[in-house]
Design a protein around this motif. Structure first.
Motif: not given
Length: 406
Positions: A205-207, A220-226
């Motif tokens: 898992q990531d942030c 940035g949020a989308r990259k973490k979500g993906e």
């Protein structure tokens, strides 16, 4: 059916369905304490009527939205007020530019492990007045704001050395703060689940991306979500459910991945992801919760975080904690602590955060508890700062009263 669905989608995204009832104004923690923020009705649907994507943003005050989402929960017309505010904030910040401070505050996952590795030195320096003054001068992080302690080893490192209990597997999304700053929250979660017959798995898992989204960094949020979806979907498709202890992480995964970022697979993930005490409540309802609790003669106050209320699952931790013998537990009647993720760290917003938090402090003073319990890490940090009291995640208390645990 398809036409009706399209119409409902259009209604939810159209600011003109606002009926101007001002219910959202009554719950907004920011507009209640400062005239600088005109309130959710005016910054959201009110201002949206005059915004044009090709024209420069003049909504400088929209950056004062704390992101609590309380306005969404009370709007009788279903206007996504917080979403309108966030989109306006994103446009404003894209044009104005974001300071390095905001990048630093939203990317703690990159350096948090370093702070934890050298935690004695890190914590010593972050408590020095001269260091805090430098942070204020250079980064505009208010020297009066509470800074978190770092802890070592990392929660994930502790878990590697932990002897797991064999049982039905369940996955745990622990989040950045538990990994580097509040390791005992993670330990308590593992011990409570094991005491209920589960084998805890920590998936890659990531942030979660929530800090970035709150600052309008959709990419940035989308990259973490993906990245998280790629890992977590494999987990649920293998037959496991996923639990979280941070209500902000949970809100991001269950709501924003699908609703705002529109990530493929987000709905499937949301359907198999649960807040820890929501899951424990289900165990209780089915008669499978370990309720062999010893008495705890203490007076405690419980504060429900904004994002927990926005999730719409009730107050499961409060319900479970009420089962503990001798525990005197009072719910605090207050809306917001004022921390708002990174909001309370910033010099230009610190006074507003304090004014918001003072409502909560007065509520705590009326109860006069020995400890305060809340699921949000930001709330715990802020309440300690406001009161000097011991503040814990509810799972830490539950772990301590279990008679039969590892």
């Amino acid at each position: 059916m398809r036409m009706r669905a399209k119409k409902e989608e259009w209604l939810k995204k159209n600011a003109d369905i606002c009926i101007r009832c001002a219910t959202c104004m009554a719950v907004c923690p920011v507009s209640r304490v400062t005239p600088l923020f005109p309130g959710p009705k005016n910054t959201g649907p009110g201002a949206e009527r005059f915004r044009h994507p090709e024209e420069p943003s003049v909504d400088h005050w929209v950056d004062l939205c704390i992101g609590c989402h309380l306005c969404n929960g009370v709007c009788p017309a279903g206007v996504p007020i917080s979403e309108l505010n966030l989109l306006a904030k994103t446009k404003y910040l894209n044009e104005k530019g974001r300071p390095f401070r905001d990048w630093l505050l939203t990317h703690s996952y990159l350096y948090g492990w370093i702070g934890a590795l050298f935690s004695p030195i890190t914590n010593y320096l972050l408590r020095k007045p001269v260091v805090k003054k430098l942070l204020e001068i250079i980064l505009k992080i208010d020297q009066r704001s509470p800074l978190p302690n770092y802890q070592s080893p990392l929660f994930r490192e502790w878990f590697k050395s932990h002897s797991p209990k064999v049982g039905k597997k369940i996955a745990y999304f622990y989040g950045c703060f538990t990994n580097t700053n509040e390791i005992d929250v993670g330990k308590a979660t593992v011990e409570v689940l094991e005491a209920n017959g589960f084998e805890v798995i920590l998936p890659p898992q990531d942030c979660c991306g929530f800090p970035m989204l709150g600052h309008g960094d959709f990419d940035g949020a989308r990259k973490k979500g993906e990245k998280n979806l790629s890992s977590l979907l494999q987990v649920i498709r293998s037959g496991m459910e996923i639990l979280y202890t941070s209500t902000s992480c949970g809100f991001m995964i269950k709501h924003e991945y699908g609703h705002l970022l529109e990530l493929p697979g987000a709905e499937e993930l949301a359907n198999h992801t649960f807040e820890l005490f929501e899951f424990l409540r289900k165990l209780k309802e089915s008669g499978n919760l370990n309720t062999r609790f010893k008495g705890l003669s203490i007076k405690a106050a419980y504060f429900a975080p904004c994002h927990l209320r926005t999730l719409g699952i009730g107050l499961p931790a409060f319900e479970i904690l009420k089962l503990i013998p001798e525990l005197e537990l009072k719910r605090l009647e207050a809306d917001c602590c004022g921390m708002g993720g990174t909001f309370g760290f910033k010099k230009e917003k610190y006074e507003i955060a304090q004014e918001i938090g003072n409502d909560l402090k007065r509520a705590i003073d009326r109860v006069n508890p020995e400890i305060v319990l809340t699921e949000c890490e930001g709330c715990r940090l802020k309440i300690r700062h406001l009161t000097g009291l011991k503040v814990l995640h509810p799972v830490q208390v539950l772990r301590d009263v279990l008679v039969s645990r590892p």
